[in-house]
Design an enzyme around this catalytic site. Structure first.
Site, short mmCIF file in Angstrom:
data_model
loop_
_atom_site.label_atom_id
_atom_site.label_comp_id
_atom_site.label_asym_id
_atom_site.label_seq_id
_atom_site.Cartn_x
_atom_site.Cartn_y
_atom_site.Cartn_z
N THR A 83 0.02 4.99 5.15
CA THR A 83 -0.51 3.85 5.89
C THR A 83 0.62 3.04 6.51
OG1 THR A 83 -2.39 3.75 4.38
CG2 THR A 83 -1.98 1.81 5.73
N GLY B 127 0.82 -1.20 0.00
CA GLY B 127 0.00 0.00 0.00
C GLY B 127 0.86 1.25 0.00
N GLY B 128 0.31 2.33 0.58
CA GLY B 128 0.96 3.63 0.53
C GLY B 128 1.83 3.91 1.74
N GLU C 148 5.72 -3.30 0.80
CA GLU C 148 5.89 -2.92 -0.60
C GLU C 148 5.05 -1.66 -0.79
OE1 GLU C 148 5.59 -1.82 -3.97
OE2 GLU C 148 4.02 -3.33 -4.14
#
Length: 501
Positions: free
Chosen positions: A243, A239-240, A259
Site C-alpha cells: 500500500t 500499514g503495509g 510506518e
C-alpha cells in the site's frame, strides 16, 4: 493453548454521532458501510461510505481553516482536555475497540490508556515548535541584518491508519498535527472506523475548530483520493509496504511519513535471564494475536540456552487462553478476518513443508489462530522474510552473538530489536551493530513509549512518529531576515558586494 467458548452472539458498539465527519458536519445518512466483529463477522455498527467528493470537501475545508488564527495555548489546552475526556469515557472507548477490532477487553482498555497518554504528551510538547535566532553575522554578507525562524505547519495532513490500534494510532496522527497547527483529514481502517469517529467527537467537544478535523470512511478509493489531493501537504500512513508503494506513486511530491511494520528479532545471549526472556517473548509474540508491528517474530538464542528458551516459550504459548474477546480470562483474540487467518496458517504450513518443526500451536478455528512456535525454519521460507502479523514466533539456535547479530540483520524490515544479556559489552555491541529504529536491552522489540521517536530503517518506513517527532516532521522552518539601517557614516558589509549574492 487453552480454549474457552468463542464469540457467537451479536454485540453492538457504542454509536458515534454520525458515520463520517466532513468539514465539521456529521454525516447521518446513508450509513451504508457495515463494521463487523472479526470474531463473528456480525455487524457491530455502520458508517458512511465516503466518496472522492467527500474527501475533496474535507481537505479544502481543512486548508481554509488553517487561515484562521488558532493560537498554540488553545491547541495545547484542547489536547489536554481531550485526554481527560477520553479517560472519563474509558468504558465507551474500550467497548468500541473490542467490538470492532481484534483486541481482548483487557487489551482494549490498555489502548485507551495509551491514547490518553498520547494526548497528554502532545499537550506537553509545544517546545518542539520553538524557533531559533539566526547568526547572520557569521557571514561577511550578514552585517546589519538580524534573523530568526519559526516552525510552521507544512499544510493539511492526510492520515491513513491501520486496524490493529484503532484509537491510539489515530491519536498519534491527529495530536501532533493539531499541535503543529495543521488541519488533518483521517481515513481510519475500513475495518475499525468507529474508534476514530468517537475520538473526533471528543476532540470537537473539547474545542477543535470544526473544519480543522475530518474523518472519512471507506476503502482504497477514499485513500487514493486523500493522498493524491493537491492541497494535502503531508501523508502520514501506517500499514503495509504494498500500500505504501501505491501511495508514493499516487501522491506526487509531498512529505511522507510511513510506518510500515517489521519482522522483529530478539536475541537471547548465553548469560541472559532465560525465564525473564521467555516471559517477555511470549508477551511480545502473541499479544493482540501478533497483529502488531513491534511483535517478536524471530528469536535467536545462543546454543547453551536454546533448548530452555524454546521449551519455556512453547509452554507459555500452550498456556495462553484463546477465546471470547469479552472474557477477562482471554489472552488471544481473533485475527482481523478469515483471509488474514488463512494467510498466517498458509505461512506456517509452507514453513513446515520446507522442513521446519512445529513445537506448539499451528491450528486455526475461523479467525482464531493458536499461538504457534516454530524452529528449524529454512531462510528461504516466506515466514523468515515477511511480516507475519499473526501469533507466530520462530526460535533458532546460534553459536555466538556475532551470528545472532548477522541473522537479525538479514531482513528488509528494520523496525526494532531486543537483546537479553547480562553483559554491557554485548548490549553496546548490539546497539552499535543493529540497523533498526530502536535496540531494547533486556526487553523484546515489543515496547515503546509514546514520546520517543518511533520508526525504522529499510522497508520499515520513512520518517519518525511519536508525538514530538511527528510534530517536527509536520512542520518546517520559516525564516525571517531583517535589514537594520546602518549608523550614519558607516557602510554595511552587504553594500561592499552584490546584494543577495
Amino acid at each position: 493453548m487453552t480454549s474457552i467458548s468463542l464469540d457467537s452472539e451479536m454485540r453492538i458498539a457504542p454509536a458515534p454521532p454520525g458515520g463520517a465527519l466532513i468539514a465539521g458536519q456529521w454525516r447521518q445518512e446513508p450509513l451504508d458501510l457495515p463494521v463487523r466483529d472479526p470474531a463473528t463477522e456480525l455487524p457491530v455498527g455502520t458508517v458512511h461510505r465516503c466518496t472522492p467528493g467527500d474527501v475533496d470537501q474535507a481537505v479544502r475545508a481543512a486548508a481554509t481553516s488553517m487561515q484562521d488564527d488558532w493560537p498554540l495555548h488553545e491547541r495545547v489546552d484542547v489536547l489536554r482536555r481531550c485526554g481527560d475526556r477520553v479517560l472519563a469515557e474509558i468504558d465507551v472507548f474500550t467497548e468500541t475497540i473490542a467490538a470492532e477490532g481484534v483486541k481482548t477487553i483487557r487489551e482494549a482498555r490498555a489502548e485507551v490508556l495509551r491514547c490518553v497518554e498520547t494526548l497528554h504528551v502532545a499537550a506537553g510538547a509545544a517546545d518542539v515548535l520553538t524557533g531559533e535566532t539566526l547568526q547572520l553575522d557569521a557571514s561577511p554578507r550578514g552585517g546589519n541584518r538580524i534573523g530568526w525562524f519559526t516552525r510552521e505547519p507544512l499544510g493539511v495532513v492526510g492520515a491513513i491508519s491501520s486496524f490493529n490500534d484503532p484509537l491510539n494510532l489515530v491519536a498519534h496522527k491527529v495530536a501532533p498535527a493539531l499541535l503543529a497547527g495543521a488541519g488533518i483529514v483521517v481515513k481510519p481502517s475500513e475495518f475499525t472506523p468507529l474508534s476514530a469517529l468517537h475520538l473526533a467527537r471528543v476532540l470537537l467537544a473539547c474545542g477543535v475548530p470544526p473544519e480543522r478535523l475530518s474523518v472519512v470512511c471507506g476503502g482504497a478509493e477514499v485513500g487514493n483520493a486523500l493522498v493524491a489531493h493537491p492541497e494535502v501537504a503531508v501523508v502520514s500512513f501506517t500499514g503495509g509496504v504494498r500500500t505504501a508503494e501505491a501511495i508514493t506513486r499516487g501522491a506526487g511530491v509531498k512529505k511522507m511519513l510511513m510506518e510500515l511494520g517489521g519482522n522483529n528479532a530478539t536475541i537471547v545471549c548465553a548469560d541472559a535471564d532465560v525465564d525473564l526472556a521467555a516471559r517477555k517473548i511470549v508477551d511480545g509474540a502473541f499479544g493482540v494475536a501478533g497483529q502488531n508491528c513491534l511483535s517478536v517474530q524471530r528469536v535467536y538464542a545462543e546454543t547453551s540456552v536454546f533448548e530452555a528458551v524454546l521449551r519455556s516459550v512453547a509452554d507459555g504459548a500452550a498456556a495462553l487462553v484463546v477465546g471470547s474477546k469479552y472474557d477477562h480470562a482471554t489472552d488471544i483474540g481473533p485475527l482481523i478476518n478469515a483471509a488474514a487467518a488463512e494467510r498466517v496458517t498458509a505461512l506456517v504450513d509452507d514453513a513446515i513443508a520446507g522442513g521446519a518443526r512445529l513445537v506448539a500451536g499451528g491450528s486455526r478455528d475461523g479467525t482464531y489462530v493458536a499461538p504457534t512456535v516454530l524452529t528449524g525454519v529454512p531462510t528461504a521460507c516466506a515466514i523468515s522474510r515477511d511480516e507475519i502479523f499473526g501469533p507466530v514466533v520462530v526460535i533458532e539456535p546460534v553459536s555466538s552473538l556475532d551470528e545472532a547479530l548477522q541473522r537479525a540483520g538479514e531482513c528488509e524490515f528494520a523496525l526494532q530489536a531486543g537483546i537479553f544479556t547480562a553483559s554491557l559489552d554485548s548490549a553496546t555491541k548490539a546497539a552499535r551493530t543493529l540497523t533498526v529504529g530502536a535496540v531494547l536491552v533486556n526487553e523484546t522489540s515489543d515496547f515503546r513509549i509514546d514520546s520517543m521517536p518511533f520508526g525504522g530503517f529499510r522497508q520499515s518506513g520513512i520518517g519518525r512518529e511519536g508525538v514530538r517527532s511527528a510534530a517536527v516532521e509536520m512542520t518546517a522552518p520559516r525564516c525571517v531576515l531583517m535589514t537594520v539601517p546602518s549608523e550614519p557614516g558607516r557602510a554595511s558589509n552587504s553594500s561592499k558586494g552584490l546584494a543577495g549574492q
